[in-house]
Design a protein around this motif. Sequence first.
Motif, PDB file in Angstrom:
ATOM      1  N   UNK A   1      -0.782  -1.688   8.260  1.00 13.12           N
ATOM      2  CA  UNK A   1      -1.559  -0.446   7.876  1.00 13.12           C
ATOM      3  C   UNK A   1      -0.891   0.717   8.699  1.00 13.12           C
ATOM      4  N   UNK A   2      -0.173   0.622   9.911  1.00 22.63           N
ATOM      5  CA  UNK A   2       0.591   1.578  10.356  1.00 22.63           C
ATOM      6  C   UNK A   2       1.780   2.085   9.486  1.00 22.63           C
TER       7      UNK A   2
ATOM      8  N   UNK B   1      -6.374   8.236   9.013  1.00 23.29           N
ATOM      9  CA  UNK B   1      -7.042   6.952   8.404  1.00 23.29           C
ATOM     10  C   UNK B   1      -7.172   5.945   9.888  1.00 23.29           C
ATOM     11  N   UNK B   2      -7.890   5.143   9.340  1.00 19.05           N
ATOM     12  CA  UNK B   2      -8.192   4.038  10.577  1.00 19.05           C
ATOM     13  C   UNK B   2      -8.137   2.474   9.948  1.00 19.05           C
ATOM     14  N   UNK B   3      -7.865   1.687  10.678  1.00 21.25           N
ATOM     15  CA  UNK B   3      -7.596   0.281  10.650  1.00 21.25           C
ATOM     16  C   UNK B   3      -8.081  -0.459  11.652  1.00 21.25           C
ATOM     17  N   UNK B   4      -9.165  -1.231  11.194  1.00 16.12           N
ATOM     18  CA  UNK B   4      -9.803  -2.310  12.460  1.00 16.12           C
ATOM     19  C   UNK B   4      -9.286  -3.820  11.845  1.00 16.12           C
TER      20      UNK B   4
ATOM     21  N   UNK C   1      -1.881  10.328   9.930  1.00 26.78           N
ATOM     22  CA  UNK C   1      -1.797   9.436  11.032  1.00 26.78           C
ATOM     23  C   UNK C   1      -2.799   8.309  11.009  1.00 26.78           C
ATOM     24  N   UNK C   2      -2.751   7.525  12.063  1.00 27.11           N
ATOM     25  CA  UNK C   2      -3.757   6.357  12.098  1.00 27.11           C
ATOM     26  C   UNK C   2      -4.146   6.077  13.345  1.00 27.11           C
ATOM     27  N   UNK C   3      -5.394   5.597  13.489  1.00 24.80           N
ATOM     28  CA  UNK C   3      -6.045   5.170  14.590  1.00 24.80           C
ATOM     29  C   UNK C   3      -6.400   3.684  14.346  1.00 24.80           C
ATOM     30  N   UNK C   4      -5.717   2.799  15.128  1.00 26.33           N
ATOM     31  CA  UNK C   4      -5.838   1.105  14.810  1.00 26.33           C
ATOM     32  C   UNK C   4      -6.676   0.695  15.950  1.00 26.33           C
ATOM     33  N   UNK C   5      -7.871   0.278  15.468  1.00 24.91           N
ATOM     34  CA  UNK C   5      -8.609  -0.623  16.582  1.00 24.91           C
ATOM     35  C   UNK C   5      -8.193  -2.021  16.432  1.00 24.91           C
ATOM     36  N   UNK C   6      -7.573  -2.599  17.765  1.00 20.36           N
ATOM     37  CA  UNK C   6      -7.075  -4.030  17.560  1.00 20.36           C
ATOM     38  C   UNK C   6      -8.039  -4.772  18.179  1.00 20.36           C
ATOM     39  N   UNK C   7      -8.091  -5.966  17.991  1.00 22.23           N
ATOM     40  CA  UNK C   7      -9.095  -7.067  18.524  1.00 22.23           C
ATOM     41  C   UNK C   7      -9.146  -7.186  20.088  1.00 22.23           C
TER      42      UNK C   7
ATOM     43  N   UNK D   1      -7.451  -3.246  -1.960  1.00 22.61           N
ATOM     44  CA  UNK D   1      -5.871  -3.791  -1.866  1.00 22.61           C
ATOM     45  C   UNK D   1      -5.001  -3.048  -0.970  1.00 22.61           C
ATOM     46  N   UNK D   2      -4.311  -3.711  -0.085  1.00 22.86           N
ATOM     47  CA  UNK D   2      -3.170  -2.984   0.685  1.00 22.86           C
ATOM     48  C   UNK D   2      -1.831  -3.945   0.253  1.00 22.86           C
ATOM     49  N   UNK D   3      -0.675  -3.073   0.459  1.00 22.20           N
ATOM     50  CA  UNK D   3       0.423  -3.796   0.080  1.00 22.20           C
ATOM     51  C   UNK D   3       0.905  -3.385  -1.187  1.00 22.20           C
ATOM     52  N   UNK D   4       2.298  -3.150  -1.557  1.00 26.76           N
ATOM     53  CA  UNK D   4       2.752  -2.674  -2.641  1.00 26.76           C
ATOM     54  C   UNK D   4       2.382  -1.254  -2.964  1.00 26.76           C
ATOM     55  N   UNK D   5       2.585  -0.936  -4.243  1.00 21.31           N
ATOM     56  CA  UNK D   5       2.225   0.523  -4.741  1.00 21.31           C
ATOM     57  C   UNK D   5       0.763   0.695  -4.449  1.00 21.31           C
ATOM     58  N   UNK D   6      -0.037  -0.063  -4.893  1.00 22.59           N
ATOM     59  CA  UNK D   6      -1.451  -0.047  -4.965  1.00 22.59           C
ATOM     60  C   UNK D   6      -1.758   0.238  -3.507  1.00 22.59           C
ATOM     61  N   UNK D   7      -1.350  -0.617  -2.465  1.00 20.45           N
ATOM     62  CA  UNK D   7      -1.783  -0.172  -1.258  1.00 20.45           C
ATOM     63  C   UNK D   7      -1.394   1.026  -0.606  1.00 20.45           C
ATOM     64  N   UNK D   8      -0.018   1.505  -1.074  1.00 21.71           N
ATOM     65  CA  UNK D   8       0.368   3.058  -0.509  1.00 21.71           C
ATOM     66  C   UNK D   8      -0.669   3.849  -1.199  1.00 21.71           C
ATOM     67  N   UNK D   9      -0.957   3.860  -2.512  1.00 27.13           N
ATOM     68  CA  UNK D   9      -1.533   4.821  -3.089  1.00 27.13           C
ATOM     69  C   UNK D   9      -3.078   4.899  -2.630  1.00 27.13           C
ATOM     70  N   UNK D  10      -3.598   3.680  -2.296  1.00 28.02           N
ATOM     71  CA  UNK D  10      -5.037   3.638  -1.697  1.00 28.02           C
ATOM     72  C   UNK D  10      -5.428   4.680  -0.657  1.00 28.02           C
ATOM     73  N   UNK D  11      -4.362   4.881   0.241  1.00 29.03           N
ATOM     74  CA  UNK D  11      -4.657   5.451   1.229  1.00 29.03           C
ATOM     75  C   UNK D  11      -3.990   6.981   1.267  1.00 29.03           C
ATOM     76  N   UNK D  12      -4.191   7.319   0.047  1.00 27.79           N
ATOM     77  CA  UNK D  12      -3.715   8.792  -0.201  1.00 27.79           C
ATOM     78  C   UNK D  12      -4.838   9.424  -1.089  1.00 27.79           C
TER      79      UNK D  12
END
Length: 597
Positions: free
Chosen positions: A217-218, A201-204, A227-233, A524-535
């Motif tokens: 997000x990590x 997954x990725x996060x910008x 695994x995660x690829x994070x694009x920082x500013x 949404x990210x955070x909480x149960x909804x956030x975890x499940x959203x990236x599954x």
Amino acid sequence: MDTVNHLPDQVQWLGVLIFIISITCIFTAFNYTVLNDSDEQPANCHVPLPEQCDPEWNGKVLEQPSIKVSGSSAIQCYCPANGRLLGLVNPSTPEGIDRAIAKAKKAQIQWAKTTLKQRRKVLKTLLKYILENQEIIAAVACLDSGKTKVDASLGEILVTVEKLKWTIRHGEKALKPERRPTSFLMMYKYNEVRWEPLGVVAACVSWNYPFHNFMGPLISSLFTGSAIVVKGSENTAWSTQYFASLARAALASCGHSPNLVQAILCWPQTAGHLTSHPDINHITFIGSRPIAHHVAASAAKSLTPVCIELGGKDPAIILDDVKDIHQIASILMRGTFQSAGQNCIGIERIICLPKIYQGLISILGNRIRSLRLGSSLEDPDHVDVGAMISDARFSQLESLIADAVSQGARCLVGGKRYNHDKHPKGHYFQPTLLVDVTPSMRIANEELFAPICVLMPAASVLHAVDIANSTPYALGASVFGTDSTSLQRVTSEVKAGMVSVNDFAVYYAVSLPFGGVKGSGYGRFGGEEGLRAICNTKAVCMDRMPWLIGTSIPGALDYPIKSARRAWEVCSGVIELGYGLNVWRRVKGLWRIVRNG
């Protein structure tokens, strides 16, 4: 009068009190999560400390601070509070992005097979390192973003520790397969929903909270097995490298591949290669609306789902029946001026009912005038508000204020850029109080992301809600009062993804699902909804008693009469199975179903 004279001391002690409370919460989290399971004890990891964090470090002051260097593609990193050069970062190329994703993809194959205990150990190791090195982490965030130490303690350290604590304590429950009900016709089946790793997954992420935005997000992706690829500013490229090294060290110290975490730093024209990459299975974007349109369009090329968290124009509605207006003013000050107003869920509009409107103007005016600008790393005891990330928007902010004043608003404090005598190359904007603002003014509708307090009068509760809902944004909101009916009405009718009652942004400190609606994004990210959203949400339907009964397909029917007869026998068998008067009739019905194939 006495309150006004001692205001600087009150502001200072408020910061000290908040810092003490945050440290207490952090160590409570540590004792609960790290010391309670001998099988998941954190490992020790070592990360070289940046030389810029040395108190004796004295970097070169840039003549014209900018992230761009003439004649070079490098990202020039500097401290917005004083203009000192932090270093140069070589931006990633499309080929470099391909290599980073390939490494993450390979490492994720084994990581997906790990147990939740093994993943918790990594998170506990990361938690342990943060707790033991929070001064350094806060200093790195301050150097790269210009914020104060109090802002870093609250907005970077505390919320990251809370997310780690919540994931360690509750993450397994959120990802545990869940039983789902069946129907009468399918009562011989067992149903469940599973949440499985997506892959890479990725996060910008935005620059305003460089540590927390990177780690948030990590934490979720690693715990779900991805695994995660994070694009920082590019505005905080220097700190992003250090924060990535923390996560990679935690993985390595627990015996896992550090390639599970990849940090990408590139210019905007290269970012599309990441967001449209076919090996990225989900993207979390934290940033502005204009950039979100590009990210969504780019992700659509590979049909990659995106969670978009954008800015807001968050209202704080102050009802007439509040008990302590001075206490509320303190909360409003924190919500407006935290991180120099560069906070997506910061308070951008204070909507006040008539009885306390003038009193609130007086209190806020006195407090805002006393705020001191500067670098808290160099002068920690005499700084309340830090620098902004750059001076690129100063002219726009001054124009918005002037436009509001021309339409009847009053600028009682500040209103323009600030030339700091001690840090002339720093990016400072005066803490501002603008009152009598109406919904038709541009400043009431455009996101400011600046240390500007906007006060708007409202005639009634209904009028206040109408004003709150009048912008294109709908991220967070606050309401202050004592009447339960009015509070319930506001929380129900205000358009927002999150609401705090008699407080500011506390939903973020308890890992509730985070996100907005309308122009503030979706997902949404955070909480149960956030975890499940990236599954991968997988529905599984299994045989409950395969030795007794299963599903079979009937053979071809020769003619309509036979077809009708067999259909009737099957239906009557089912009816008798469920509604028969005795066990024998139920067995007969079941036998007819089996006999007719």
